[in-house]
Design a protein around this motif. Structure first.
Motif, PDB file in Angstrom:
ATOM      1  N   CYS A  93      -2.972   0.350  -3.870  1.00 49.80           N
ATOM      2  CA  CYS A  93      -2.327  -0.932  -3.648  1.00 49.80           C
ATOM      3  C   CYS A  93      -1.533  -1.285  -4.896  1.00 49.80           C
ATOM      4  O   CYS A  93      -1.813  -0.795  -5.995  1.00 49.80           O
ATOM      5  N   LEU A 123      -6.005  -3.149   4.424  1.00 50.46           N
ATOM      6  CA  LEU A 123      -5.239  -2.208   5.238  1.00 50.46           C
ATOM      7  C   LEU A 123      -6.183  -1.650   6.294  1.00 50.46           C
ATOM      8  O   LEU A 123      -7.063  -0.841   5.976  1.00 50.46           O
ATOM      9  N   TRP A 127       0.856  -1.182   0.000  1.00 48.59           N
ATOM     10  CA  TRP A 127       0.000   0.000   0.000  1.00 48.59           C
ATOM     11  C   TRP A 127       0.895   1.237   0.000  1.00 48.59           C
ATOM     12  O   TRP A 127       1.863   1.312   0.767  1.00 48.59           O
ATOM     13  N   ILE A 182      -1.609  -4.402   7.880  1.00 46.16           N
ATOM     14  CA  ILE A 182      -1.833  -4.990   6.568  1.00 46.16           C
ATOM     15  C   ILE A 182      -2.046  -6.487   6.744  1.00 46.16           C
ATOM     16  O   ILE A 182      -1.380  -7.136   7.565  1.00 46.16           O
TER      17      ILE A 182
END
Length: 128
Positions: free
Chosen positions: A96, A81, A36, A70
């Protein structure tokens, strides 16, 4: 071709929580690292967190460590997330991405250039 679709963004008050999801399709994802990143207005895109798909090792930026988590569901090809204790400084578009790393390390997992596929992003706004 790997496709990634993020969801779960929105508006939340400071101190609140959000959970972002990233659904992946195409390709064999079982050996990929997922990450992320976020990009605030006028700023560079920065690393937030990453997870190795098979081993489950995770890595976080200092700014979110202890607040964000995560995780992944291999059966659903989805990465999450969980964001807690949000502050206005967390306001950004969240993306992402998939990294094609054979031997991921903390250093390589945080490097934007190692990520080959990206989603379209989901916006997170934290009000004070």
């Amino acid at each position: 071709q790997v496709q990634l679709v993020e969801s779960g963004g929105g508006l939340v008050q400071a101190g609140g929580s959000l959970r972002l999801s990233c659904a992946a399709s195409g390709g064999t994802l079982s050996t990929y690292t997922m990450g992320w990143f976020r990009q605030a207005p006028g700023k560079e895109r920065e690393f937030v967190a990453a997870i190795t798909w098979g081993g489950g090792s995770t890595y976080y930026s200092d700014s979110v460590n202890g607040r964000f988590t995560i995780s992944r569901d291999n059966a659903k090809n989805t990465v999450y997330l969980q964001m807690n204790s949000l502050t206005p400084e967390d306001t950004a578009d969240y993306y992402c991405a998939v990294a094609l790393l054979t031997r991921p390390t903390m250093s390589s997992m945080s490097r934007r250039s190692n990520y080959a596929y990206w989603g379209q992003g989901t916006q997170v706004t934290v009000s004070s």
